[in-house]
Design a protein around this motif. Structure first.
Motif, PDB file in Angstrom:
ATOM      1  N   PRO A  72       0.813  -1.226   0.000  1.00 33.07           N
ATOM      2  CA  PRO A  72       0.000   0.000   0.000  1.00 33.07           C
ATOM      3  C   PRO A  72       0.845   1.274   0.000  1.00 33.07           C
ATOM      4  CG  PRO A  72      -0.631  -1.525   1.780  1.00 33.07           C
ATOM      5  CD  PRO A  72       0.698  -1.973   1.253  1.00 33.07           C
ATOM      6  N   GLY A  73       0.131   2.397  -0.168  1.00 31.04           N
ATOM      7  CA  GLY A  73       0.772   3.698  -0.081  1.00 31.04           C
ATOM      8  C   GLY A  73       0.856   4.188   1.348  1.00 31.04           C
ATOM      9  N   ILE A 155       1.869  -5.591  -7.050  1.00 33.89           N
ATOM     10  CA  ILE A 155       1.137  -4.334  -7.220  1.00 33.89           C
ATOM     11  C   ILE A 155       1.580  -3.441  -6.069  1.00 33.89           C
ATOM     12  CG2 ILE A 155      -1.107  -3.172  -7.161  1.00 33.89           C
ATOM     13  CD1 ILE A 155      -2.360  -5.726  -8.266  1.00 33.89           C
ATOM     14  N   ALA A 156       2.038  -2.237  -6.385  1.00 34.27           N
ATOM     15  CA  ALA A 156       2.506  -1.327  -5.335  1.00 34.27           C
ATOM     16  C   ALA A 156       2.060   0.089  -5.660  1.00 34.27           C
ATOM     17  CB  ALA A 156       4.022  -1.391  -5.204  1.00 34.27           C
ATOM     18  N   HIS A 157       1.646   0.810  -4.619  1.00 31.75           N
ATOM     19  CA  HIS A 157       1.096   2.155  -4.806  1.00 31.75           C
ATOM     20  C   HIS A 157       1.903   3.206  -4.051  1.00 31.75           C
ATOM     21  CE1 HIS A 157      -1.636   5.495  -5.229  1.00 31.75           C
ATOM     22  NE2 HIS A 157      -1.768   5.582  -3.916  1.00 31.75           N
ATOM     23  N   THR A 181       1.492   1.990  -9.275  1.00 29.90           N
ATOM     24  CA  THR A 181       0.523   3.073  -9.420  1.00 29.90           C
ATOM     25  C   THR A 181       1.019   4.306  -8.673  1.00 29.90           C
ATOM     26  OG1 THR A 181      -0.832   2.382  -7.513  1.00 29.90           O
ATOM     27  CG2 THR A 181      -1.393   1.433  -9.645  1.00 29.90           C
ATOM     28  N   SER A 182       1.081   5.412  -9.386  1.00 30.18           N
ATOM     29  CA  SER A 182       1.487   6.709  -8.827  1.00 30.18           C
ATOM     30  C   SER A 182       2.721   6.601  -7.936  1.00 30.18           C
ATOM     31  CB  SER A 182       0.331   7.325  -8.030  1.00 30.18           C
ATOM     32  OG  SER A 182      -0.853   7.368  -8.782  1.00 30.18           O
ATOM     33  N   PRO A 183       3.806   6.002  -8.429  1.00 32.09           N
ATOM     34  CA  PRO A 183       4.964   5.760  -7.564  1.00 32.09           C
ATOM     35  C   PRO A 183       5.564   7.042  -6.991  1.00 32.09           C
ATOM     36  CG  PRO A 183       5.522   5.393  -9.866  1.00 32.09           C
ATOM     37  CD  PRO A 183       4.036   5.527  -9.810  1.00 32.09           C
ATOM     38  N   MET A 184       5.915   6.987  -5.719  1.00 32.48           N
ATOM     39  CA  MET A 184       6.514   8.120  -5.041  1.00 32.48           C
ATOM     40  C   MET A 184       8.024   8.083  -5.280  1.00 32.48           C
ATOM     41  SD  MET A 184       6.316   9.231  -1.019  1.00 32.48           S
ATOM     42  CE  MET A 184       4.542   9.566  -1.058  1.00 32.48           C
ATOM     43  N   LEU A 185       8.444   8.712  -6.363  1.00 33.62           N
ATOM     44  CA  LEU A 185       9.843   8.779  -6.751  1.00 33.62           C
ATOM     45  C   LEU A 185      10.454  10.114  -6.367  1.00 33.62           C
ATOM     46  CD1 LEU A 185       9.159   7.318 -10.295  1.00 33.62           C
ATOM     47  CD2 LEU A 185      10.035   6.054  -8.302  1.00 33.62           C
ATOM     48  N   LYS A 186       9.611  11.105  -6.272  1.00 33.99           N
ATOM     49  CA  LYS A 186       9.982  12.432  -5.775  1.00 33.99           C
ATOM     50  C   LYS A 186       8.696  13.083  -5.292  1.00 33.99           C
ATOM     51  CE  LYS A 186      12.312  16.738  -7.157  1.00 33.99           C
ATOM     52  NZ  LYS A 186      12.948  17.475  -8.284  1.00 33.99           N
ATOM     53  N   ILE A 187       8.686  13.495  -4.041  1.00 36.01           N
ATOM     54  CA  ILE A 187       7.450  14.048  -3.486  1.00 36.01           C
ATOM     55  C   ILE A 187       7.245  15.483  -3.961  1.00 36.01           C
ATOM     56  CG2 ILE A 187       7.429  12.558  -1.447  1.00 36.01           C
ATOM     57  CD1 ILE A 187       8.562  14.919   0.137  1.00 36.01           C
ATOM     58  N   GLN A 188       5.985  15.859  -4.095  1.00 36.65           N
ATOM     59  CA  GLN A 188       5.659  17.253  -4.371  1.00 36.65           C
ATOM     60  C   GLN A 188       5.661  18.032  -3.059  1.00 36.65           C
ATOM     61  OE1 GLN A 188       2.656  18.294  -7.232  1.00 36.65           O
ATOM     62  NE2 GLN A 188       2.490  16.188  -7.957  1.00 36.65           N
ATOM     63  N   THR A 189       6.099  19.270  -3.110  1.00 39.71           N
ATOM     64  CA  THR A 189       6.317  20.047  -1.879  1.00 39.71           C
ATOM     65  C   THR A 189       5.616  21.401  -1.883  1.00 39.71           C
ATOM     66  OG1 THR A 189       8.374  20.936  -2.805  1.00 39.71           O
ATOM     67  CG2 THR A 189       8.533  18.944  -1.431  1.00 39.71           C
ATOM     68  N   ALA A 190       4.615  21.578  -2.748  1.00 42.18           N
ATOM     69  CA  ALA A 190       3.885  22.856  -2.785  1.00 42.18           C
ATOM     70  C   ALA A 190       3.364  23.196  -1.381  1.00 42.18           C
ATOM     71  CB  ALA A 190       2.726  22.759  -3.769  1.00 42.18           C
TER      72      ALA A 190
END
Length: 340
Positions: A72-73, A155-157, A181-190
Motif C-alpha cells: 500500500p501507499g 502491485i505497489a502504490h 501506481t502513482s509511484p513516489m519517486l519524488k514528493i511534491q512540496t507545494a
C-alpha cells in the motif's frame, strides 16, 4: 510519446473490470468486501530493528502457485486493498493468485518507532528508509517464499511503489512482473519549491525536530471533507477509506514528521539515478490530477526502464485504484492483461 498505452480501447471495456460499482457501493461493500477482510489470515513478523510488521494472506484456490504481493501507499492500511483483491479474484483472474499484503513499518497495524507521547502512533515516521525495503525482503524470504510460488508478481502504490523500486533495484531476482501506481519517486512540496522544502527539513533535523510534524503537517483528522480531498474523485471510495480508520482504529495516521521527509528525500534521490536498473516487465498507471508524487519522474522512469509501459488517467486523482469506476476499471483491466 514513448511507452504510453492507448486508453481509448481500454476505456470502452473498462466497465467489466470491477466487481462492485459506485452505484450501490456502501451496501455491496458490506456484503462482499467486509466478509473478505474477515477471511484474511493475519500474522506478524519481526522487521528490521525488531519492529513488528503486520501482514495478511488470502487465496480462494490453494492450488494456485502464482503469488501476488500488494504494497500500500503511505497511511493506507492493507485492508483498504481488499476491494482490489475481490475484483481480481472475481474477474478474469478468478482463483489465479495467492495474495500477500503487508503494512509498512510505522503505519497500518505494523509497529511504530516512536512512543514518547500518546499521540506519536499517529505520526508519519520512519527510522531509516532502507528498512522499508529490508522488511519487504524479509516478507518475501520468510512468508511469500514458503508458499510454493512459481511466479512472484507485485502491485505497489505511491510510497509502496517507491519502496518497491528501491527494493527491485537492489534485488532484481525477486519479482517476475511489477505494476506500479502513482509511484513516489519524488514528493511534491507545494507551496514550497523542492529545494526550499529540502532546506527547511534539513534545518528542522539540525534543530532536533525529527520527531515533530513537518511544516504544514497535522495530526489525524477524523472529520470528513470529500470536496477538499486530494487522493480520489470517488466519494464512495473516499468514504470507504475513512471507514477503514473506524474499522481499524489502530491504523490511524496523520501527517509526516521531519525525519520521515528527510529519509524519503534522501533515499529517493538515489533511486532516481538508477531507473535503467529495472530490467523486469513493468507497468505504471498515474493520474492527471496529481498532488503527491512528481509526474515527470514517473514519465522518466518509464522512459529509462527498458520494459516499462504506462497508463495515464487524465481526470483521476492520486489513488488510481481507489478512484471512480471508469478510471479504476481501466487500471484493473490493464493489471489483468499484464498478469495474463
Amino acid at each position: 510519446m514513448k511507452n504510453l498505452l492507448a486508453l481509448v480501447a481500454l476505456t470502452v471495456f473498462s466497465t467489466s473490470a470491477f466487481a462492485i460499482s459506485e452505484s450501490n457501493y456502501a451496501t455491496e461493500y458490506k456484503e462482499k468486501i467486509l466478509p473478505l477482510i474477515g477471511s484474511f489470515k493475519n500474522a506478524t513478523f519481526k522487521g528490521q530493528a525488531g519492529v513488528n510488521i503486520h501482514y495478511a494472506t488470502y487465496t480462494s484456490n490453494d492450488q494456485s502457485t502464482r503469488c501476488l504481493v500488494i504494497l500500500p501507499g503511505r497511511s493506507e492500511p492493507l485492508e483498504k486493498y481488499a476491494e482490489v483483491v475481490y475484483d481480481l479474484d472475481h474477474g478474469a483472474k478468478a482463483g489465479a493468485f495467492k495474495y500477500f499484503l503487508m503494512d509498512h513499518r510505522g503505519q497500518g497495524s505494523s509497529g511504530r518507532m516512536i512512543n514518547d507521547e500518546a499521540s506519536d502512533s499517529e505520526k508519519g515516521y520512519v527510522d531509516h528508509f532502507e528498512n522499508y525495503a529490508l522488511d519487504v525482503k524479509t516478507f518475501l524470504d520468510t512468508v511469500v517464499g514458503n508458499a510454493g510460488c512459481s511466479e512472484k508478481l507485485l502491485i505497489a502504490h505511491s510510497l509502496g511503489a517507491g519502496i518497491a523500486v528501491d527494493f527491485m533495484q537492489k534485488n532484481p531476482e525477486y519479482f517476475d512482473r511489477a505494476f506500479l501506481t502513482s509511484p513516489m519517486l519524488k514528493i511534491q512540496t507545494a507551496p514550497y519549491s523542492y529545494a526550499v522544502a529540502r532546506s527547511i527539513v534539513l534545518a528542522s533535523m539540525a534543530a532536533g525536530r525529527g520527531k515533530k510534524y513537518a511544516v504544514g503537517q497535522k495530526p489525524f483528522n477524523p472529520n470528513r471533507n470529500f470536496e477538499a480531498n486530494t487522493f480520489t474523485t470517488s466519494e464512495a471510495r473516499y468514504n470507504m477509506a475513512m471507514d477503514m480508520f473506524d474499522y481499524f482504529p489502530q491504523t490511524k495516521l496523520g501527517g509526516v514528521t521531519n525525519r520521515w521527509l528527510n529519509e524519503v528525500m534522501s533515499a529517493t534521490a538515489h533511486i532516481r539515478k538508477n531507473y535503467s536498473d529495472l530490467k523486469l516487465p513493468l507497468r505504471m498507471a498515474h493520474a492527471g490530477n496529481e498532488t503527491y508524487s512528481e509526474p515527470s519522474e514517473m514519465v522518466r522512469l518509464c522512459e529509462e526502464a527498458p520494459h516499462c509501459n504506462r497508463v495515464f488517467l487524465k481526470d483521476s486523482k492520486h489513488e488510481v485504484l481507489m478512484d471512480q469506476d471508469h478510471n479504476r476499471g481501466v487500471v484493473l483491466l490493464e493489471i489483468e492483461k499484464f498478469f495474463n
